[in-house]
Scaffold this motif. Structure first.
Motif, PDB file in Angstrom:
ATOM      1  N   ALA A 111       0.851  -1.163   0.275  1.00 49.67           N
ATOM      2  CA  ALA A 111       0.048  -0.450  -0.075  1.00 49.67           C
ATOM      3  C   ALA A 111       0.913   1.565   0.472  1.00 49.67           C
ATOM      4  O   ALA A 111       0.332   2.299  -0.667  1.00 49.67           O
ATOM      5  CB  ALA A 111      -1.160   0.236   1.634  1.00 49.67           C
ATOM      6  N   LEU A 112       1.792   1.692   1.266  1.00 50.70           N
ATOM      7  CA  LEU A 112       2.998   2.571   0.999  1.00 50.70           C
ATOM      8  C   LEU A 112       3.984   2.358  -0.675  1.00 50.70           C
ATOM      9  O   LEU A 112       3.105   4.035  -1.316  1.00 50.70           O
ATOM     10  CB  LEU A 112       3.886   2.374   2.377  1.00 50.70           C
ATOM     11  N   ALA A 113       4.123   1.564  -0.765  1.00 44.80           N
ATOM     12  CA  ALA A 113       4.907   1.942  -2.277  1.00 44.80           C
ATOM     13  C   ALA A 113       3.953   2.147  -3.248  1.00 44.80           C
ATOM     14  O   ALA A 113       4.623   3.049  -4.118  1.00 44.80           O
ATOM     15  CB  ALA A 113       4.926  -0.062  -2.375  1.00 44.80           C
ATOM     16  N   LYS A 114       2.530   2.073  -3.226  1.00 46.44           N
ATOM     17  CA  LYS A 114       1.270   2.315  -4.571  1.00 46.44           C
ATOM     18  C   LYS A 114       1.123   3.982  -4.334  1.00 46.44           C
ATOM     19  O   LYS A 114       1.250   4.610  -4.977  1.00 46.44           O
ATOM     20  CB  LYS A 114       0.136   2.208  -3.647  1.00 46.44           C
ATOM     21  N   LEU A 115       1.376   4.023  -3.034  1.00 43.68           N
ATOM     22  CA  LEU A 115       0.674   5.554  -2.320  1.00 43.68           C
ATOM     23  C   LEU A 115       2.035   6.283  -2.689  1.00 43.68           C
ATOM     24  O   LEU A 115       1.816   7.427  -3.907  1.00 43.68           O
ATOM     25  CB  LEU A 115       0.800   5.962  -0.847  1.00 43.68           C
ATOM     26  N   LEU A 116       3.202   5.756  -2.670  1.00 47.78           N
ATOM     27  CA  LEU A 116       4.427   7.011  -3.217  1.00 47.78           C
ATOM     28  C   LEU A 116       4.164   6.906  -5.010  1.00 47.78           C
ATOM     29  O   LEU A 116       4.938   7.590  -5.165  1.00 47.78           O
ATOM     30  CB  LEU A 116       5.676   6.214  -2.728  1.00 47.78           C
ATOM     31  N   GLU A 117       4.134   5.778  -5.034  1.00 43.93           N
ATOM     32  CA  GLU A 117       4.180   5.728  -6.834  1.00 43.93           C
ATOM     33  C   GLU A 117       3.425   5.861  -7.800  1.00 43.93           C
ATOM     34  O   GLU A 117       3.492   6.545  -9.013  1.00 43.93           O
ATOM     35  CB  GLU A 117       4.975   4.298  -7.519  1.00 43.93           C
ATOM     36  N   THR A 118       1.665   5.904  -7.455  1.00 42.53           N
ATOM     37  CA  THR A 118       0.775   6.106  -8.351  1.00 42.53           C
ATOM     38  C   THR A 118       0.224   7.723  -8.037  1.00 42.53           C
ATOM     39  O   THR A 118      -0.285   7.755  -6.520  1.00 42.53           O
ATOM     40  CB  THR A 118       0.353   5.217  -8.269  1.00 42.53           C
ATOM     41  N   PRO A 119      -0.367   8.612  -8.920  1.00 42.03           N
ATOM     42  CA  PRO A 119      -0.676   9.592  -8.411  1.00 42.03           C
ATOM     43  C   PRO A 119      -2.736   9.371  -7.825  1.00 42.03           C
ATOM     44  O   PRO A 119      -3.269   9.710  -8.667  1.00 42.03           O
ATOM     45  CB  PRO A 119      -0.276  10.662  -9.528  1.00 42.03           C
ATOM     46  N   PHE A 120      -2.785   8.807  -6.889  1.00 43.10           N
ATOM     47  CA  PHE A 120      -4.345   8.419  -7.024  1.00 43.10           C
ATOM     48  C   PHE A 120      -4.754  10.349  -6.284  1.00 43.10           C
ATOM     49  O   PHE A 120      -4.470  11.193  -6.188  1.00 43.10           O
ATOM     50  CB  PHE A 120      -4.347   7.783  -5.653  1.00 43.10           C
ATOM     51  N   ASP A 121      -6.349  10.072  -6.633  1.00 42.01           N
ATOM     52  CA  ASP A 121      -6.825  11.584  -6.154  1.00 42.01           C
ATOM     53  C   ASP A 121      -7.714  11.298  -5.176  1.00 42.01           C
ATOM     54  O   ASP A 121      -7.650  11.979  -4.320  1.00 42.01           O
ATOM     55  CB  ASP A 121      -8.137  11.314  -6.922  1.00 42.01           C
ATOM     56  N   LEU A 122      -6.818   9.960  -4.215  1.00 37.72           N
ATOM     57  CA  LEU A 122      -7.989   9.454  -2.919  1.00 37.72           C
ATOM     58  C   LEU A 122      -7.471   8.049  -2.579  1.00 37.72           C
ATOM     59  O   LEU A 122      -7.470   7.351  -3.345  1.00 37.72           O
ATOM     60  CB  LEU A 122      -9.215  10.117  -3.164  1.00 37.72           C
ATOM     61  N   ALA A 123      -7.557   8.157  -1.133  1.00 36.86           N
ATOM     62  CA  ALA A 123      -6.714   6.928  -1.067  1.00 36.86           C
ATOM     63  C   ALA A 123      -8.069   6.219   0.575  1.00 36.86           C
ATOM     64  O   ALA A 123      -7.870   7.335   1.084  1.00 36.86           O
ATOM     65  CB  ALA A 123      -5.298   6.798  -0.728  1.00 36.86           C
ATOM     66  N   ILE A 124      -8.094   4.999   0.278  1.00 39.90           N
ATOM     67  CA  ILE A 124      -8.800   4.670   2.142  1.00 39.90           C
ATOM     68  C   ILE A 124      -7.847   3.651   2.465  1.00 39.90           C
ATOM     69  O   ILE A 124      -7.213   2.400   1.437  1.00 39.90           O
ATOM     70  CB  ILE A 124     -10.173   4.204   1.611  1.00 39.90           C
ATOM     71  N   VAL A 125      -7.494   3.572   3.863  1.00 37.65           N
ATOM     72  CA  VAL A 125      -6.522   2.946   3.886  1.00 37.65           C
ATOM     73  C   VAL A 125      -6.989   2.448   5.308  1.00 37.65           C
ATOM     74  O   VAL A 125      -7.294   3.563   6.606  1.00 37.65           O
ATOM     75  CB  VAL A 125      -5.020   3.874   4.947  1.00 37.65           C
ATOM     76  N   ASP A 126      -7.121   0.987   5.435  1.00 41.57           N
ATOM     77  CA  ASP A 126      -7.995  -0.026   6.208  1.00 41.57           C
ATOM     78  C   ASP A 126      -6.286   0.259   7.626  1.00 41.57           C
ATOM     79  O   ASP A 126      -5.594  -0.285   6.479  1.00 41.57           O
ATOM     80  CB  ASP A 126      -7.809  -0.964   5.384  1.00 41.57           C
ATOM     81  N   ILE A 127      -6.251   0.684   8.841  1.00 42.39           N
ATOM     82  CA  ILE A 127      -6.206   0.078   9.431  1.00 42.39           C
ATOM     83  C   ILE A 127      -5.172  -0.604  10.086  1.00 42.39           C
ATOM     84  O   ILE A 127      -3.975  -1.521  10.310  1.00 42.39           O
ATOM     85  CB  ILE A 127      -6.645   0.829  10.845  1.00 42.39           C
ATOM     86  N   GLY A 128      -6.174  -2.335   9.585  1.00 41.69           N
ATOM     87  CA  GLY A 128      -5.872  -3.315  10.223  1.00 41.69           C
ATOM     88  C   GLY A 128      -4.980  -4.241   8.934  1.00 41.69           C
ATOM     89  O   GLY A 128      -5.421  -5.512   7.804  1.00 41.69           O
ATOM     90  N   MET A 129      -4.073  -4.133   8.353  1.00 38.14           N
ATOM     91  CA  MET A 129      -2.997  -4.925   7.270  1.00 38.14           C
ATOM     92  C   MET A 129      -2.025  -5.260   7.823  1.00 38.14           C
ATOM     93  O   MET A 129      -1.395  -4.620   8.859  1.00 38.14           O
ATOM     94  CB  MET A 129      -2.757  -3.586   6.405  1.00 38.14           C
ATOM     95  N   PRO A 130      -1.701  -6.474   7.002  1.00 37.33           N
ATOM     96  CA  PRO A 130      -0.548  -6.939   7.741  1.00 37.33           C
ATOM     97  C   PRO A 130       0.797  -6.576   7.325  1.00 37.33           C
ATOM     98  O   PRO A 130       0.889  -5.680   6.873  1.00 37.33           O
ATOM     99  CB  PRO A 130      -0.864  -8.473   6.447  1.00 37.33           C
ATOM    100  N   LEU A 131       1.941  -6.921   7.868  1.00 35.18           N
ATOM    101  CA  LEU A 131       2.645  -6.224   7.716  1.00 35.18           C
ATOM    102  C   LEU A 131       3.684  -5.306   8.206  1.00 35.18           C
ATOM    103  O   LEU A 131       4.529  -4.744   8.937  1.00 35.18           O
ATOM    104  CB  LEU A 131       3.958  -6.827   6.618  1.00 35.18           C
ATOM    105  N   LEU A 132       2.588  -3.940   7.815  1.00 35.09           N
ATOM    106  CA  LEU A 132       2.666  -2.685   8.261  1.00 35.09           C
ATOM    107  C   LEU A 132       0.977  -1.743   8.357  1.00 35.09           C
ATOM    108  O   LEU A 132       0.123  -1.790   7.781  1.00 35.09           O
ATOM    109  CB  LEU A 132       3.378  -1.687   6.960  1.00 35.09           C
ATOM    110  N   ASP A 133       0.558  -1.553   9.288  1.00 27.56           N
ATOM    111  CA  ASP A 133      -0.785  -1.339   9.781  1.00 27.56           C
ATOM    112  C   ASP A 133      -0.577  -0.033   8.949  1.00 27.56           C
ATOM    113  O   ASP A 133       0.107   0.987   8.938  1.00 27.56           O
ATOM    114  CB  ASP A 133      -0.766  -1.076  11.135  1.00 27.56           C
ATOM    115  N   GLY A 134      -2.244   0.493   9.350  1.00 31.66           N
ATOM    116  CA  GLY A 134      -2.323   1.521   7.988  1.00 31.66           C
ATOM    117  C   GLY A 134      -2.113   2.845   8.789  1.00 31.66           C
ATOM    118  O   GLY A 134      -1.671   3.811   7.965  1.00 31.66           O
ATOM    119  N   LEU A 135      -2.140   3.112  10.270  1.00 30.89           N
ATOM    120  CA  LEU A 135      -1.924   4.474   9.895  1.00 30.89           C
ATOM    121  C   LEU A 135      -0.282   4.751  10.203  1.00 30.89           C
ATOM    122  O   LEU A 135       0.606   5.837  10.194  1.00 30.89           O
ATOM    123  CB  LEU A 135      -1.078   4.683  12.386  1.00 30.89           C
ATOM    124  N   GLU A 136       0.498   3.706  10.445  1.00 33.41           N
ATOM    125  CA  GLU A 136       2.457   3.446  10.066  1.00 33.41           C
ATOM    126  C   GLU A 136       2.229   4.169   8.662  1.00 33.41           C
ATOM    127  O   GLU A 136       2.982   4.161   7.890  1.00 33.41           O
ATOM    128  CB  GLU A 136       3.219   1.698  10.130  1.00 33.41           C
TER     129      GLU A 136
END
Length: 206
Positions: free
Chosen positions: A9-34
């Motif tokens: 998710a972080l990689a996509k946020l850094l690489e892709t020009p989204f208009d908006l992201a919806i991030v779930d806190i409960g993701m594996p390996l690295l939680d949404g807040l991080e």
């Protein structure tokens, strides 16, 4: 587009020009807040809506302090989700009246709480895992860190929160409702549309 875990998710946020992201806190390996914290540190400026199984009283203020543009409990009513997305795309925050009151109270309340302890995203994640009864070894496996590094995070938590024992950390986390919701394996993702498809906006989540 969608992501199966926090690092993706972080990689996509850094690489892709989204208009908006919806991030779930409960993701594996690295939680949404991080994910949100690291994205903001990398100067990602798009609106980020955080969703979580926790009510606003538990995680809303924390999410906003991490850099979220809005917060909703997981599986919100479709109307609430549409209103939140519309507000964020219009350049406004998506904060309910209740969350606005909680944010004001957090600013005005002098006593130190978890939300006021200046914890890093990683420290907060370790605290949530400890609150769920995970051992240091289990936490090291979940976060792909050494046990020594996890021990260092625990020591920092004790110091920042003015506590002496791990049991006190666990009790405080449970009292604050920080039972860890991060999955140990990627959950089935829901589709996300990127900025290139303006017809829809969806979540980056696990």
């Amino acid at each position: 587009t969608h992501a199966l875990d926090g690092p993706e998710a972080l990689a996509k946020l850094l690489e892709t020009p989204f208009d908006l992201a919806i991030v779930d806190i409960g993701m594996p390996l690295l939680d949404g807040l991080e994910v949100v914290v690291r994205a903001r540190r990398a100067d990602v400026k798009i609106p980020i809506l955080v969703v979580s199984m926790h009510p606003e009283e538990r995680m809303g203020v924390r999410a906003l302090r991490c850099g979220a543009s809005g917060y909703l409990p997981k599986d919100p009513a479709l109307t609430a989700l549409r209103e939140a997305v519309a507000a964020l795309l219009a350049g406004r925050k998506s904060i309910s009246p209740r969350l606005a009151d909680l944010l004001a109270e957090a600013v005005q309340t002098p006593q130190v709480r978890i939300s006021d302890a200046n914890l890093s995203g990683r420290e907060f994640h370790v605290l949530r895992l400890l609150s769920s009864g995970r051992s240091l070894r289990e936490i090291s496996d979940v976060l792909s860190l050494s046990v020594k590094t996890v021990h260092t995070y625990r020591t920092r938590l004790l110091k920042k929160l003015g506590l002496e024992r791990t049991g006190e950390l666990v009790r405080l986390g449970v009292e604050e409702g920080l039972i860890e919701e991060v999955a140990t394996a990627p959950a089935k993702p829901r589709k996300v549309k990127s900025a290139s498809d303006p017809s829809s906006v969806g979540p980056i989540e696990g």
